[in-house]
Write an enzyme that holds these catalytic residues in place. Structure first.
Site, PDB file in Angstrom:
ATOM      1  N   LYS A   1       0.539  -1.482  -0.002  1.00 34.67           N
ATOM      2  CA  LYS A   1      -0.125  -0.300   0.022  1.00 34.67           C
ATOM      3  C   LYS A   1       1.003   1.522  -0.123  1.00 34.67           C
ATOM      4  O   LYS A   1       0.284   2.246  -0.916  1.00 34.67           O
ATOM      5  CB  LYS A   1      -0.516  -0.305   0.569  1.00 34.67           C
ATOM      6  CG  LYS A   1      -2.398  -0.776   0.698  1.00 34.67           C
ATOM      7  CD  LYS A   1      -3.223  -0.882   1.447  1.00 34.67           C
ATOM      8  CE  LYS A   1      -4.627  -1.845   1.318  1.00 34.67           C
ATOM      9  NZ  LYS A   1      -5.430  -2.197   2.640  1.00 34.67           N
TER      10      LYS A   1
ATOM     11  N   LYS B   1     -11.617  -4.031  -2.725  1.00 38.87           N
ATOM     12  CA  LYS B   1     -12.269  -2.739  -2.550  1.00 38.87           C
ATOM     13  C   LYS B   1     -11.489  -1.866  -3.363  1.00 38.87           C
ATOM     14  O   LYS B   1     -12.164  -0.716  -3.509  1.00 38.87           O
ATOM     15  CB  LYS B   1     -12.493  -2.356  -1.075  1.00 38.87           C
ATOM     16  CG  LYS B   1     -13.509  -2.912  -0.334  1.00 38.87           C
ATOM     17  CD  LYS B   1     -13.765  -1.891   0.575  1.00 38.87           C
ATOM     18  CE  LYS B   1     -14.099  -3.337   2.444  1.00 38.87           C
ATOM     19  NZ  LYS B   1     -13.601  -2.957   2.924  1.00 38.87           N
TER      20      LYS B   1
ATOM     21  N   LYS C   1      -6.573 -10.497  -6.380  1.00 41.28           N
ATOM     22  CA  LYS C   1      -7.748 -10.285  -5.255  1.00 41.28           C
ATOM     23  C   LYS C   1      -8.554  -9.810  -5.457  1.00 41.28           C
ATOM     24  O   LYS C   1      -8.120  -8.494  -6.036  1.00 41.28           O
ATOM     25  CB  LYS C   1      -7.582 -10.850  -3.911  1.00 41.28           C
ATOM     26  CG  LYS C   1      -7.141  -9.332  -3.374  1.00 41.28           C
ATOM     27  CD  LYS C   1      -7.142 -10.060  -1.741  1.00 41.28           C
ATOM     28  CE  LYS C   1      -7.018  -8.071  -1.590  1.00 41.28           C
ATOM     29  NZ  LYS C   1      -7.836  -7.985  -0.501  1.00 41.28           N
TER      30      LYS C   1
HETATM   31  P1  ATP Z   1      -8.358  -3.537   0.111  1.00 40.18           P
HETATM   32  O1  ATP Z   1      -9.082  -3.830  -1.426  1.00 40.18           O
HETATM   33  O2  ATP Z   1      -8.652  -2.188   0.685  1.00 40.18           O
HETATM   34  O3  ATP Z   1      -7.272  -4.447   0.547  1.00 40.18           O
HETATM   35  P2  ATP Z   1     -10.691  -5.389   0.577  1.00 40.18           P
HETATM   36  O4  ATP Z   1     -11.269  -5.774  -0.619  1.00 40.18           O
HETATM   37  O5  ATP Z   1      -9.389  -7.201   1.222  1.00 40.18           O
HETATM   38  O6  ATP Z   1     -10.100  -4.550   0.774  1.00 40.18           O
HETATM   39  P3  ATP Z   1     -10.919  -5.803   3.436  1.00 40.18           P
HETATM   40  O7  ATP Z   1     -11.722  -4.860   4.305  1.00 40.18           O
HETATM   41  O8  ATP Z   1     -10.037  -5.399   4.183  1.00 40.18           O
HETATM   42  O9  ATP Z   1     -11.049  -5.787   2.132  1.00 40.18           O
HETATM   43  O10 ATP Z   1     -12.298  -7.230   3.732  1.00 40.18           O
HETATM   44  C1  ATP Z   1     -12.639  -7.278   4.076  1.00 40.18           C
HETATM   45  C2  ATP Z   1     -12.527  -9.266   4.860  1.00 40.18           C
HETATM   46  O11 ATP Z   1     -12.609  -9.608   3.346  1.00 40.18           O
HETATM   47  C3  ATP Z   1     -11.208  -9.531   5.032  1.00 40.18           C
HETATM   48  O12 ATP Z   1     -11.906 -10.968   5.963  1.00 40.18           O
HETATM   49  C4  ATP Z   1     -10.704 -10.222   3.685  1.00 40.18           C
HETATM   50  O13 ATP Z   1      -9.679 -11.060   4.101  1.00 40.18           O
HETATM   51  C5  ATP Z   1     -12.137 -10.696   3.220  1.00 40.18           C
HETATM   52  N1  ATP Z   1     -11.539 -10.130   2.205  1.00 40.18           N
HETATM   53  C6  ATP Z   1     -11.112  -8.733   0.745  1.00 40.18           C
HETATM   54  N2  ATP Z   1     -11.067  -9.272  -0.508  1.00 40.18           N
HETATM   55  C7  ATP Z   1     -11.531 -11.092  -0.988  1.00 40.18           C
HETATM   56  C8  ATP Z   1     -11.211 -11.610  -1.881  1.00 40.18           C
HETATM   57  N3  ATP Z   1     -11.274 -10.950  -2.521  1.00 40.18           N
HETATM   58  N4  ATP Z   1     -11.680 -12.771  -1.668  1.00 40.18           N
HETATM   59  C9  ATP Z   1     -11.915 -13.199  -0.473  1.00 40.18           C
HETATM   60  N5  ATP Z   1     -11.935 -12.693   1.305  1.00 40.18           N
HETATM   61  C10 ATP Z   1     -11.534 -11.509   1.258  1.00 40.18           C
END
Ligand code: ATP
Ligand code: LTN
Length: 326
Positions: free
Chosen positions: A111, A195, A192
């Site tokens: 990040k 968000k 992955k």
């Molecule tokens: P960012 O893009 O900012 O990293 P994020 O989409 O990873 O955000 P988080 O708030 O970090 O979202 O994660 C919330 C939960 O969702 C965590 O338990 C994370 O491991 C899970 N998660 C996030 N992305 C995935 C994914 N692509 N597949 C499965 N689980 C996910």
């Protein structure tokens, strides 16, 4: 009874990876353990953010968690900043963590390497996450694979604090959901679904219209073969569709692969399964969004329950580390 704690940041829009990889497993955890789930708004401050948007996103995310099925009668659902002990214990954790150890966190490297403003909070973020977990004598922390290193650090900090200052914290363990643990981007199945890419054509949002979901899945990247099988290394795009179809229908990706010979029908069925899985959640969300006062009330109850537990831990930690009681 086993204690479970997990958190999710109120940033961007909730996507299918969050739902299948985190939120749905949480709704199951709440019935198996004494569970706390936290909207970690203080973590959202580590990145540049807009105040009105943060407020709105925090409320919306809470409503989404309720819509997916977290039941405030069964678990404790609250907002991190409503319980001041999170920030308070985070300082003790920052002073327990080594600079070198925080420098090795891959999420920080990813990040901070993207350019733009890099806050000191982004660097100390894992100490705040350790505080979240340790405040509640947590046994199990359900997280996605990307959070493995942060939970490892939390364990190290708990053990270090306990050995320096005497038994204070329960040493937690990470758990990883089987189905949907890693949903990948539909356009780049080696990254992955995230968000940070919430406007991208490879990300399915929880609140997407059925038409948009169908379109995104139809355009998902596959490969030049035409065989349907689960093989993440050789066929990342197809394997991702199978993970999604499996997770949306309560099966393994291998089970989901049975009977498909072409990509067209696989995509059509995956889209239909996702639309069907999300429809009741979207409907419940619309009801909750129409009555924000009820969400605020539920959050106050959650914060009161969480504060009681957190206050006891902070009192213990402050006494053990040598802060003079007032
Ligand atoms: P960012 O893009 O900012 O990293 P994020 O989409 O990873 O955000 P988080 O708030 O970090 O979202 O994660 C919330 C939960 O969702 C965590 O338990 C994370 O491991 C899970 N998660 C996030 N992305 C995935 C994914 N692509 N597949 C499965 N689980 C996910
Ligand atoms: N860092 C996590 C969110 C998070 C969390 C936590 C998860 C903050 N505190 C405590 C589990 C336990 C993320 O970005 N997914």
């Amino acid at each position: 009874m086993t204690r479970v704690f997990s958190g999710i940041q109120p940033t961007g829009n909730v996507h299918l990876g969050n739902v299948l990889g985190a939120l749905v497993p949480w709704t199951e955890d709440q019935h198996r353990a004494d569970s706390l789930f936290c909207v970690v708004d203080l973590h959202a401050l580590t990145r540049p953010q807009d105040p009105d948007e943060l407020r709105a996103t925090t409320l919306r995310l809470t409503q989404i968690l309720l819509a997916v099925g977290l039941d405030p009668e069964v678990c404790t659902l609250f907002v991190q900043s409503h319980v001041p002990q999170h920030a308070e214990l985070a300082w003790l954790m920052e002073c327990t963590a080594a600079y070198g150890e925080l420098s090795r966190m891959t999420q920080f490297k990813d990040k901070s390497g993207k350019g733009g403003f890099v806050s000191a909070g982004l660097f100390t973020y894992p100490a705040l996450m350790a505080s979240d977990i340790l405040l509640y004598d947590t046994d199990l922390v359900p997280v996605g694979d990307d959070q493995r290193q942060h939970v490892e650090l939390t364990r190290d900090l708990a053990e270090r604090f306990n050995s320096r200052y005497g038994p204070t914290f329960t040493v937690p363990q990470a758990t990883f959901p089987k189905a949907g643990a890693r949903i990948m981007d539909l356009q780049d199945p080696t990254a992955k679904m995230s968000k940070s890419e919430d406007q991208a054509p490879g990300t399915i949002l929880l609140l997407d219209e059925p038409k948009s979901i169908e379109k995104k899945i139809k355009r998902a990247v596959t490969d030049t073969e035409s065989e349907v099988r689960f093989d993440v290394a050789a066929k990342p795009g197809v394997s991702n569709l199978l993970s999604i179809l499996g997770a949306a229908t309560g099966r393994t990706p291998e089970e989901a692969a049975a009977g498909y010979e072409q990509y067209g029908p696989l995509k059509a069925d995956t889209a239909a399964a996702v639309v069907e899985r999300l429809a009741p959640i979207q409907a419940r969300y619309a009801e909750l969004a129409a009555d924000p006062g009820e969400t605020t009330r539920l959050l106050a109850v959650g914060a009161a329950k969480a504060t009681e537990l957190a206050a006891a831990t902070v009192t213990r930690a402050k006494a053990n580390i040598g802060l003079l009681p007032r």
